[in-house]
Write a protein that holds these residues in place. Structure first.
Motif, PDB file in Angstrom:
ATOM      1  N   TYR A  11       0.195  -1.264  -0.194  1.00 52.14           N
ATOM      2  CA  TYR A  11      -0.209  -0.058   0.259  1.00 52.14           C
ATOM      3  C   TYR A  11       1.152   1.449  -0.383  1.00 52.14           C
ATOM      4  CZ  TYR A  11      -4.337  -2.598   1.125  1.00 52.14           C
ATOM      5  OH  TYR A  11      -5.870  -3.524   1.064  1.00 52.14           O
ATOM      6  N   GLY A 126      -7.239  -5.788  -7.176  1.00 51.89           N
ATOM      7  CA  GLY A 126      -6.144  -5.540  -6.282  1.00 51.89           C
ATOM      8  C   GLY A 126      -5.549  -4.988  -6.860  1.00 51.89           C
ATOM      9  N   THR A 129      -5.552   0.178  -6.228  1.00 49.49           N
ATOM     10  CA  THR A 129      -5.392  -0.084  -5.056  1.00 49.49           C
ATOM     11  C   THR A 129      -4.157   1.059  -4.690  1.00 49.49           C
ATOM     12  OG1 THR A 129      -5.347  -0.948  -2.469  1.00 49.49           O
ATOM     13  CG2 THR A 129      -3.436  -1.974  -4.496  1.00 49.49           C
ATOM     14  N   ASN A 156      -9.809  -0.783  -4.202  1.00 52.45           N
ATOM     15  CA  ASN A 156      -9.962  -0.124  -2.548  1.00 52.45           C
ATOM     16  C   ASN A 156     -10.572   0.804  -2.169  1.00 52.45           C
ATOM     17  OD1 ASN A 156      -8.611   0.753  -0.533  1.00 52.45           O
ATOM     18  ND2 ASN A 156      -7.776  -0.662  -0.234  1.00 52.45           N
ATOM     19  N   HIS A 159      -8.729   3.855  -2.164  1.00 56.09           N
ATOM     20  CA  HIS A 159      -8.030   4.034  -2.953  1.00 56.09           C
ATOM     21  C   HIS A 159      -9.333   5.348  -3.967  1.00 56.09           C
ATOM     22  CE1 HIS A 159      -4.970   4.201  -6.176  1.00 56.09           C
ATOM     23  NE2 HIS A 159      -4.996   3.946  -6.787  1.00 56.09           N
ATOM     24  N   ILE A 186     -12.611  -7.623   1.619  1.00 53.72           N
ATOM     25  CA  ILE A 186     -11.666  -7.782   0.516  1.00 53.72           C
ATOM     26  C   ILE A 186     -10.804  -9.301   1.236  1.00 53.72           C
ATOM     27  CG2 ILE A 186      -9.031  -7.471  -0.511  1.00 53.72           C
ATOM     28  CD1 ILE A 186      -9.924  -4.594  -0.185  1.00 53.72           C
ATOM     29  N   HIS A 195      -6.280  -5.484   8.876  1.00 52.25           N
ATOM     30  CA  HIS A 195      -6.934  -5.726   7.226  1.00 52.25           C
ATOM     31  C   HIS A 195      -7.898  -6.647   7.253  1.00 52.25           C
ATOM     32  CE1 HIS A 195      -4.034  -3.204   5.808  1.00 52.25           C
ATOM     33  NE2 HIS A 195      -3.171  -3.893   6.419  1.00 52.25           N
ATOM     34  N   ASP A 198     -11.112  -4.935   5.581  1.00 47.14           N
ATOM     35  CA  ASP A 198     -10.491  -3.277   4.029  1.00 47.14           C
ATOM     36  C   ASP A 198     -11.642  -3.800   3.225  1.00 47.14           C
ATOM     37  OD1 ASP A 198      -8.963  -2.840   5.654  1.00 47.14           O
ATOM     38  OD2 ASP A 198      -6.563  -3.490   4.663  1.00 47.14           O
ATOM     39  N   ALA A 200     -13.223  -2.903  -1.309  1.00 48.30           N
ATOM     40  CA  ALA A 200     -13.123  -2.046  -2.046  1.00 48.30           C
ATOM     41  C   ALA A 200     -15.228  -2.267  -3.222  1.00 48.30           C
ATOM     42  CB  ALA A 200     -12.103  -3.487  -2.962  1.00 48.30           C
TER      43      ALA A 200
END
Ligand SMILES: C[S@@+](CC[C@H](N)C(=O)[O-])C[C@H]1O[C@@H](n2cnc3c(N)ncnc32)[C@H](O)[C@@H]1O
Length: 209
Positions: A11, A126, A129, A156, A159, A186, A195, A198, A200
């Motif tokens: 990241y 992925g 991101t 993401n 993002h 994710i 995480h 997380d 998306a």
């Protein structure tokens, strides 16, 4: 940037050289120590969404990595699949799975030696991101998509705002249908707590006829 192949290092990437180095060090353990241990769901989400929306080959997998999204596409009977990725080491793992018709080492933010107006589908898991690829790459990809091609990209959630995806999609309005967005996790419950939550967007749209 740390050379430790971890999600946090990924990241924090800030360019092609760092990405090649990180994924060189990560490729051999990516499927086992990352995807399996972190319960990485995203490639299967992208492949399933593409299949559920009627996606068909030929399809281009952008940031193909070790081929996890292609595994899902192949399970759904979708092909042929071409892939592009910046990292020769990730591509070597993907190549060994024999899922792709063609694999190209290329930076999606620059010119790509791919056929024009060819792909009936484009997928990416992925890669859009943090520290990786921004919305500026989408316009270049559209040159390789056939009319009415289906495109499914994961982006993401963090993002999306920081990289300006809203404005980028507004600028593409005359070339694609209005994008649909669905939020997915994710990772699964077995992931590292840092995480586990997380998320998306699965963004889907078609090129115009
Ligand atoms: C998190 S991995 C995802 C790989 C695979 N799609 C998946 O879901 O497992 C991100 C991939 O994007 C690739 N990548 C990063 N920047 C790129 C760029 N500018 N052009 C092409 N590939 C890129 C990396 O080499 C890496 O394989």
């Amino acid at each position: 940037m740390s050379d430790d192949p971890s999600l946090d290092a990924a990241y924090a990437l800030d360019g092609a050289e760092g990405a090649r180095r990180l994924y060189r060090d990560w490729a051999a353990s990516y499927d086992g120590d990352f995807a399996a241990v972190q319960d990485y769901l995203l490639p299967a989400h992208v492949a399933r969404h593409f299949a559920n929306l009627g996606g068909q080959g030929p399809v281009l997998d952008v940031g193909a990595g070790t081929g996890l999204c292609a595994e899902g596409l192949a399970r759904a009977g979708i092909g042929p699949i071409d892939g592009i990725d910046l990292s020769p080491d990730m591509l070597a793992i993907a190549r060994a799975k024999a899922l792709y018709a063609r694999l190209l080492e290329a930076d999606v933010t620059g010119p790509m030696d791919l056929p024009h107006a060819h792909y009936r589908g484009i997928v990416s898991s992925g890669t859009f991101t943090l520290g990786h690829v921004g919305p500026g790459a989408i316009a270049g990809l559209l040159a390789h998509a056939a009319p009415e091609a289906l495109i499914v990209l994961s982006v993401n959630v963090k993002h999306w705002d920081s990289a300006g995806f809203d404005a980028a999609f507004e600028a593409l309005a005359g070339r694609i249908t209005s994008p649909d967005r669905q939020e997915v996790m994710i990772y699964g419950p077995a992931a590292d707590p840092a995480h586990r939550d997380d998320r998306a967007w699965l963004v889907s749209f078609r090129t115009l006829a």
